[in-house]
Structure formats: structure tokens, C-alpha cells
Design a protein around this motif. Sequence first.
Motif, PDB file in Angstrom:
ATOM      1  N   GLY A  79     -47.485 -35.893  20.919  1.00 39.78           N
ATOM      2  CA  GLY A  79     -48.189 -36.549  22.011  1.00 39.78           C
ATOM      3  C   GLY A  79     -47.811 -38.006  22.197  1.00 39.78           C
ATOM      4  O   GLY A  79     -47.547 -38.456  23.330  1.00 39.78           O
ATOM      5  N   ASN A  80     -47.761 -38.780  21.111  1.00 43.38           N
ATOM      6  CA  ASN A  80     -47.406 -40.200  21.223  1.00 43.38           C
ATOM      7  C   ASN A  80     -45.984 -40.382  21.729  1.00 43.38           C
ATOM      8  O   ASN A  80     -45.706 -41.264  22.552  1.00 43.38           O
ATOM      9  CB  ASN A  80     -47.571 -40.893  19.868  1.00 43.38           C
ATOM     10  CG  ASN A  80     -49.019 -41.024  19.450  1.00 43.38           C
ATOM     11  OD1 ASN A  80     -49.926 -41.005  20.287  1.00 43.38           O
ATOM     12  ND2 ASN A  80     -49.253 -41.145  18.148  1.00 43.38           N
ATOM     13  N   ALA A  81     -45.072 -39.550  21.231  1.00 44.62           N
ATOM     14  CA  ALA A  81     -43.686 -39.632  21.678  1.00 44.62           C
ATOM     15  C   ALA A  81     -43.560 -39.283  23.160  1.00 44.62           C
ATOM     16  O   ALA A  81     -42.783 -39.895  23.896  1.00 44.62           O
ATOM     17  CB  ALA A  81     -42.809 -38.698  20.841  1.00 44.62           C
ATOM     18  N   LEU A  82     -44.326 -38.318  23.606  1.00 41.39           N
ATOM     19  CA  LEU A  82     -44.275 -37.925  25.015  1.00 41.39           C
ATOM     20  C   LEU A  82     -44.875 -39.009  25.910  1.00 41.39           C
ATOM     21  O   LEU A  82     -44.421 -39.197  27.055  1.00 41.39           O
ATOM     22  CB  LEU A  82     -45.000 -36.595  25.210  1.00 41.39           C
ATOM     23  CG  LEU A  82     -44.348 -35.402  24.494  1.00 41.39           C
ATOM     24  CD1 LEU A  82     -45.197 -34.148  24.655  1.00 41.39           C
ATOM     25  CD2 LEU A  82     -42.938 -35.160  25.026  1.00 41.39           C
ATOM     26  N   ASP A  83     -45.882 -39.721  25.413  1.00 43.51           N
ATOM     27  CA  ASP A  83     -46.395 -40.876  26.154  1.00 43.51           C
ATOM     28  C   ASP A  83     -45.295 -41.915  26.331  1.00 43.51           C
ATOM     29  O   ASP A  83     -45.120 -42.491  27.418  1.00 43.51           O
ATOM     30  CB  ASP A  83     -47.576 -41.514  25.413  1.00 43.51           C
ATOM     31  CG  ASP A  83     -48.817 -40.625  25.400  1.00 43.51           C
ATOM     32  OD1 ASP A  83     -48.908 -39.710  26.243  1.00 43.51           O
ATOM     33  OD2 ASP A  83     -49.690 -40.859  24.536  1.00 43.51           O
ATOM     34  N   ASN A  84     -44.535 -42.141  25.257  1.00 45.69           N
ATOM     35  CA  ASN A  84     -43.421 -43.085  25.305  1.00 45.69           C
ATOM     36  C   ASN A  84     -42.340 -42.606  26.266  1.00 45.69           C
ATOM     37  O   ASN A  84     -41.731 -43.408  26.992  1.00 45.69           O
ATOM     38  CB  ASN A  84     -42.845 -43.276  23.900  1.00 45.69           C
ATOM     39  CG  ASN A  84     -41.657 -44.211  23.862  1.00 45.69           C
ATOM     40  OD1 ASN A  84     -40.541 -43.830  23.497  1.00 45.69           O
ATOM     41  ND2 ASN A  84     -41.866 -45.472  24.228  1.00 45.69           N
ATOM     42  N   ALA A  85     -42.119 -41.300  26.302  1.00 45.83           N
ATOM     43  CA  ALA A  85     -41.104 -40.738  27.203  1.00 45.83           C
ATOM     44  C   ALA A  85     -41.434 -41.035  28.656  1.00 45.83           C
ATOM     45  O   ALA A  85     -40.543 -41.375  29.456  1.00 45.83           O
ATOM     46  CB  ALA A  85     -40.997 -39.231  26.979  1.00 45.83           C
ATOM     47  N   GLU A  86     -42.701 -40.898  29.007  1.00 45.71           N
ATOM     48  CA  GLU A  86     -43.094 -41.173  30.389  1.00 45.71           C
ATOM     49  C   GLU A  86     -42.865 -42.645  30.741  1.00 45.71           C
ATOM     50  O   GLU A  86     -42.467 -42.966  31.860  1.00 45.71           O
ATOM     51  CB  GLU A  86     -44.557 -40.791  30.595  1.00 45.71           C
ATOM     52  CG  GLU A  86     -44.782 -39.278  30.561  1.00 45.71           C
ATOM     53  CD  GLU A  86     -46.220 -38.882  30.836  1.00 45.71           C
ATOM     54  OE1 GLU A  86     -46.429 -38.041  31.726  1.00 45.71           O
ATOM     55  OE2 GLU A  86     -47.126 -39.426  30.163  1.00 45.71           O
ATOM     56  N   LYS A  87     -43.076 -43.541  29.776  1.00 43.77           N
ATOM     57  CA  LYS A  87     -42.808 -44.960  30.009  1.00 43.77           C
ATOM     58  C   LYS A  87     -41.318 -45.225  30.215  1.00 43.77           C
ATOM     59  O   LYS A  87     -40.932 -46.184  30.888  1.00 43.77           O
ATOM     60  CB  LYS A  87     -43.324 -45.782  28.831  1.00 43.77           C
ATOM     61  CG  LYS A  87     -44.840 -45.766  28.683  1.00 43.77           C
ATOM     62  CD  LYS A  87     -45.285 -46.501  27.427  1.00 43.77           C
ATOM     63  CE  LYS A  87     -46.797 -46.409  27.238  1.00 43.77           C
ATOM     64  NZ  LYS A  87     -47.250 -47.060  25.971  1.00 43.77           N
TER      65      LYS A  87
END
Length: 484
Positions: free
Chosen positions: A255-263
Motif C-alpha cells: 500500500g505505501n509503495a503504491l501511494d508513492n507510485a501515484e505520486k
Amino acid sequence: MAEGAATSTATTLPVRDIPGDYGIPFASAIRDRLDFYYFQGQDKYFQTRVDKYHSTVVRLNVPPGPFMATDPRVIAVLDANSFPILFDVSKVEKKDVFTGTYMPSTSLTGGYRVCSYLDPSEPNHAKVKQLLFNILASRKDAVIPAFRANFTALFETMESQVTAAGKSDFNKLNDNTSFDFLGEAYFGVRPSSTALGSTGPTKSTKWLFLQLCPLMTLGLPKILEELLLHTFPLPPLIAKCDYKALYKYFSSAAGNALDNAEKLGLKRDEACHNLLFATVFNSYGGMKVLLPGILGWLAKADKSLHVRLAKEIRSTVLAEGGKVTLNAVEKMDLTRSVVYEALRMDPPVKYQYGKAKQDLVIESHDAAFKVKKGEMLFGYQPFATRDPKVFDDADRFIGDRFLGDEGKKLIKYVVWSNGPESESPTVSNKQCPGKDFVVLVGRLLVVEFFLRYDTFTADVGTVLLGSQVTVTSLTKVAASSSDI
């Protein structure tokens, strides 16, 4: 990169036409495929052509050929000097050539062409690779504790199996352990503690098989393997449910990595498919080959190497207060050399491809060859990393090969990561983003092993794309030395 590896026009070497031919369309490609898989085997397949044409740059067909791949014709670069052209993305295109002259269906990756199939000129390549760099950087402190916890359990199981049955299948234990380790190291969540349970390795292996089976033989009757594995792609539907379960784990755990991906400007689902691929195909698939490979070479090595490794590892850890730290591991030169040597002898990925973006001149050790724009270049990595003009006694595993000043000069010829070991991955090249992580994991295996054992024996064979290691005896370190 090897000096003189590739230039656009100028060369001081004699210019030769590239020898070899592709034979009769369709028929010759099938004949060559049979030679490659069954009648000669891959090493002999390439060596006979090198010998016939007195050249390490030759034209030939590579599997799988018809009907899996539309065009099997390549220019093979089979020495350490010509091989690095495949890393120069200013001269070769790396679009859709990750697995070679065929590309598995994108139905296996959520409908996306994931990072391994993207050329650096494509915008999402830099975004996905940066995402992977960010994960590795943010989780660097978790790697050693996660490895120690997971592989301590592996060794305890291995010991009990050897005691009870006189043998232990390291590959099977490694498959299960590596999958949990990667989930914990990258995302802080062991897959076995989620709804995946213990099924993750089996589901992953099925999904991997659908993509790699054109490059495999299973020991089945030839006609059956030809029809099932090498002629037509197996339907992605076979692994649909397995892939869905894996995706569910990654969408939750990362989840945290995917949040970063969207950024970074990536769509969340595209990023998730890329993380799944990078973790399961690149990392897990690599560990399935690399770790048994390291242990297999150590099993076949002289026991004096075991003694030297144990001494280096234990004394260095003791000097660090009895803790396995990154600082300690970095000081273990022999341990690092052993891992480099294993990667040199048996690189986890044996084939590299790239399509010429322009007219090129490539150089072997003793000649230069003109390549036309659009021609496919192919490298068989073991021939480059076992090049006798670079490595003395090139076909022998020498654990301390990379020690000292002369040994350090050879590190640039260790190229398992789609680039020289002496260079670093960036968002603009195709070198493995986890290059340093993989080498660290290899060293940690050696470290943990010789903190527990003085020596061991094992039967070493082959399985699919790597080594099969069955441990048959373990000599545990004396109790007075085992408190680390």
C-alpha cells in the motif's frame, strides 16, 4: 564496459563479414531448436558454431522459433568484448526483448507491458524504475533482519531433515523461504501470514512457468515437449486464479509503495502489476536460481574454502560485537568474491537481447563486424563470463578469483545484472535495479551458513534453469563458537 566494445564507425581491428547463416526459413529454425534443446544442448550449440566459423560473433537461429516467435534470426555475441553492446541503450533498443525473440502475453501481467519489457526511451520506464529504487532505499534496514529470521528457520528445518532422512532438498526449502523473505523485506508483510498462506510459491511458479517454458525442457518425450512448450504459447487462463491471488496480496501489502507510485505519476493498478512482476519474476525467480547455485558451487569446492570463509565471517561478525550488520558484510572480501564467482559461472539470466537502433560496428577480441539497423543482437552470457581471454582457468570455480588488485579489475566482466558489476543501475539504463540487493542476499546466505556450519556435503544436479542441491551432511560449528 569493456574497452572497444562498440563504436559507430571507427575501429582499429580488421573488419569481417559476420559469418554463419540462418538456413532455410522455418525448417532450419526447427532443426536448430532441436539441436539447442536435445541433440547438442545450449553450450555445444554455440560452441560448434564458434569453432566452425572461427568467430565469436556469428549469425544463427535461437529458440523458440516457429510458431512461438516470428523471427528466430540473431547476431550472437559470444565473448566478453562484444557482449557489452547489449547494455548500450543509445545503440540498441530493449523494447519487448526481455525474454528474447518471443514475448509472453500481457494477459499474464494485467494487460500491461511491465518495466522489463520497456525501453528506457518510454516514459513509464523511468517512473517504474524510480519506484523500485524508492522501495529498496526505504526498506534497506529491514533486509538483514528479515533474511536472518527467515533463513534461520530454513536451516533448522534442513538440519532436522538431514538428521532424520540423511538428506534435505535445499531448493524446495529455498523456494518457500525466499518468497516469504522478499515479502517481508520489501513490504514488511510475510505472504504466508496473509490469505495466500503457504500457496504463494506454488502460484508464483505456475505463473513463471507460463512465461519461461519456451526456454525449458522437462525431460518429457521430445514430440510432447515440442508441441506443448516450444511451438504455441500456453493459455494465460491456466494461471488466472493464481495471479489474481498474488495481485491481491501485493495490492494490500504494498500500500505505501503504491501511494508513492501515484505520486510518481503511475496508475495504481499498473504500479501493482509492476511490483508483482519485479518481486516474483525478477527477485523470486532470481533467488530460485542464485541461492542453490551458490550452495552448489560451495558443495563442489575444496573444503579449504569452507575453512577460509568460516574464519573470515566469524571473525568479522565478532569484531562487530557479534552482530551481522551491513558494515560487517561489506568487510568480507572472500565472501563477496565467492558470490561474484557464482554469478560469473552461472548467471541467473543467461540470455540478453537488443535490436540495433542504427548501423553499428561491434568488436570481438580480434575482429570488427558491421551490424545493420534493425538487426537483433543476442548474447549468451556464460560464454562472455567464461571468456578464456579474460579469465584464467575460466571454466573452473575459483572462490577467491576477485580478491586483490588484479581480481578487482575483473569485476567489470561480471555482467549478470544486464550491466557490469562495476557500474550502477539508473532510471535511464536497463541494469537490474536490485543489483546490489541480489549480491547482498547472496553474501548473506554464505554468512548465515558458515556462522552455523564448518562444512557440508551435497549432491548437485540440474533442474530446469538452475542447480538442484540436496544437502547430505552438515558439520555444525562447535558450541563455543556458535553464540553469534
